[in-house]
Motif scaffolding. Structure first.
Motif, short mmCIF file in Angstrom:
data_model
loop_
_atom_site.label_atom_id
_atom_site.label_comp_id
_atom_site.label_asym_id
_atom_site.label_seq_id
_atom_site.Cartn_x
_atom_site.Cartn_y
_atom_site.Cartn_z
N VAL A 337 18.63 61.39 64.83
CA VAL A 337 19.20 60.66 63.69
C VAL A 337 18.37 59.40 63.50
CG1 VAL A 337 21.19 59.41 62.77
CG2 VAL A 337 21.54 61.54 64.03
N LEU A 338 17.91 59.17 62.28
CA LEU A 338 17.19 57.96 61.90
C LEU A 338 17.99 57.24 60.81
CD1 LEU A 338 13.55 59.37 61.53
CD2 LEU A 338 14.47 58.16 63.51
N LYS A 339 17.84 55.93 60.76
CA LYS A 339 18.52 55.13 59.75
C LYS A 339 17.49 54.31 58.99
CE LYS A 339 22.24 51.72 59.15
NZ LYS A 339 23.25 50.90 59.85
N LYS A 340 17.59 54.33 57.66
CA LYS A 340 16.68 53.55 56.82
C LYS A 340 17.06 52.07 56.91
CE LYS A 340 13.80 52.92 53.18
NZ LYS A 340 14.22 53.36 51.83
N ARG A 341 16.07 51.23 57.15
CA ARG A 341 16.32 49.80 57.26
C ARG A 341 16.77 49.21 55.92
NH1 ARG A 341 11.13 49.64 60.09
NH2 ARG A 341 11.46 49.68 62.33
#
Length: 372
Positions: A337-341
Motif C-alpha cells: 500500500v502506497l499513499k500519495k503525499r
C-alpha cells in the motif's frame, strides 16, 4: 481453521536502490532506448487467450484454493482502503474479476484499463451481467468506463483528465510487468501519481523479489518449483547474482497451472520504494502474503470473509484447504500500500465523472495507443 503450512517471509534483502540515471520529464521523454514490445505483446496475448470458466471448471482447478486466497487478499485490501463513493482506477483490470469487490466497498465510479483486448471485452460483459459464466446477484451500483491500452507505456493523464483525480488506484498481480525497463517502471508510477489525489491510496499485489531470488539461490540450477508452478531464469543469470546498478529487466519465465505462462520481471523492493518516493508516494506497508494472511486473520470480519470464500474451507463441514504446494505459491507474492503525499481534498468532483455508463456497449471501450 488451520493453515498447517509453516513458512515466514524471507529476511534477505533485495538489491539496493540505484542512483537515478533517468529523470521523468513533464513531456514524458526518457533517455533510454525504446523497449521491444515482443514480451509485452506475449503477456497481452496470453491473457487475451484465456477463456472464462464456468463455476464447475473453476472449482476443478488444481489451484482453486490459491485463487480463493488471492481473492481474499484483494478483498481485504479493497475493504480496508476504500471509502463510500470513491473514484477507482483499476490498472491491468483483466476480465473484471474485482468488480464485485469494488461494488461491496461502495465505490462511486470505476475506470478499468488493460492491455489485452479479449480481457476488456470479457470485463465489459461481466460489468453488464451478460456473461453466462458469471452469476451476478444484482446490477452494479457505480458507473464505469473501460480503456484498452498499455498503462505502463502510455501517458494517461490527458486521456483521463476528465475522470481524475481518483481516490484509489489498484494494480493486482501486474505491476511487475512494468519492470522490464526503467522507462516503463517510471511511466507506471508517473501515471498513478498524476491521477491520484493528494492523500489517495495505491494498493497492489506482485511477486516478492526476495523470496524468488532466495529460492533461485537454493535451487541446484536455474529452475525451481513444485507440482503447480515453476520459475526458470535464463543462462545470463547462471551466477545467480544481480547487480544493484541494474535492477530493471531481470526476466524469468513463470508457469502456474491454470493461471499464468509468460515472462515476468523481478521488482527489488528497496528499488520499488525508492522509485515510488520520487513520484510523491509514501510506503504504508509491504508484506509477504504469508505475513499478510496471518496478520489479517486476527480480525473476525476477515475470518468470516475467508470462510465465505472457502480458501481454508468453510469452517464447518468443508475442511478442504490450500495444498502445501499452493501455500508455497502464495509465499512468492506480497501485498503493498502506497499513499500519495499531500493534504487530502475530498470534495466530490461529480462533473468530471459523467463519462461513465451503467451499461457498456462494445463501442464504449476506448482504445488508446502510443499515438495518443
Amino acid at each position: 481453521m488451520k493453515r498447517g503450512y509453516p513458512g515466514s517471509p524471507s529476511n534477505s534483502s533485495a538489491a539496493g536502490p540505484p542512483k537515478s540515471r533517468l529523470k521523468y520529464t513533464p513531456e514524458g521523454n526518457y533517455c533510454e532506448a525504446e523497449f521491444s514490445n515482443d514480451f509485452v505483446q506475449r503477456v497481452a496475448d496470453h491473457y487475451s487467450a484465456r477463456t472464462n470458466q464456468t463455476l464447475e471448471e473453476r472449482e476443478a482447478s488444481p489451484i482453486i484454493h490459491l485463487k480463493k486466497l488471492n481473492n481474499w487478499i484483494k478483498s481485504v485490501l479493497v475493504q480496508q482502503y476504500t471509502s463510500r463513493g470513491d473514484a477507482v482506477l483499476d490498472l491491468a483490470c483483466g476480465k473484471g474479476g474485482d468488480l464485485i469487490k469494488w461494488d461491496k466497498a461502495k465505490a462511486g465510479y470505476y475506470v478499468g484499463i488493460d492491455i489485452a483486448e479479449g480481457s476488456m471485452e470479457d470485463c465489459r460483459t461481466r460489468y453488464n451481467g451478460d456473461a453466462d459464466h458469471h452469476q451476478r446477484r444484482k446490477k452494479f451500483t457505480f458507473p464505469a468506463r473501460l480503456i484498452c491500452g498499455d498503462c505502463f507505456e502510455l501517458r494517461l493523464d490527458e486521456v483521463l483528465a476528465d475522470d481524475a483525480p481518483f481516490d484509489i488506484v489498484s494494480c493486482q498481480f501486474a505491476l511487475h510487468y512494468s519492470w522490464s525497463t526503467e522507462a516503463r517502471a517510471r511511466r507506471a508510477l508517473a501515471n498513478i501519481s498524476a491521477l491520484l489525489r493528494p492523500g489517495g491510496i495505491f494498493i497492489g499485489t506482485m511477486p516478492d523479489a526476495n523470496v524468488i531470488i532466495k529460492k533461485l539461490r537454493e535451487a541446484e540450477g536455474l529452475i525451481f518449483g513444485n507440482s503447480v508452478y515453476w520459475i526458470r531464469f535464463d543462462e545470463e543469470f547462471s551466477q545467480k547474482k544481480f547487480k544493484s546498478s541494474s535492477p530493471f529487466g531481470i526476466k524469468y519465465n513463470f508457469h502456474l497451472e491454470d493461471a499464468v505462462d509468460c515472462p515476468e520481471w523481478i521488482v527489488p523492493i528497496n528499488v520499488f520504494k525508492s522509485l515510488a518516493e520520487e513520484y510523491d508516494f509514501e510506503l504504508v506497508f509491504v508484506k509477504n502474503n504469508h505475513e499478510f494472511v496471518h496478520e489479517n486473520m486476527k480480525k473476525p470480519e476477515n475470518v468470516e470473509l475467508m470462510r465465505r470464500l472457502g480458501a481454508l474451507g468453510d469452517g464447518n463441514q468443508d475442511l478442504s484447504t490450500l495444498s502445501p504446494d499452493e501455500w508455497e505459491v502464495a509465499y512468492l507474492y506480497l501485498a503493498f500500500v502506497l499513499k500519495k503525499r499531500g493534504q487530502p481534498n475530498r470534495t466530490p468532483v461529480k462533473s468530471k465523472r459523467d463519462k461513465g455508463k451503467m451499461h457498456l456497449e462494445k463501442e464504449d471501450i476506448l482504445f488508446i495507443s502510443s499515438d495518443v
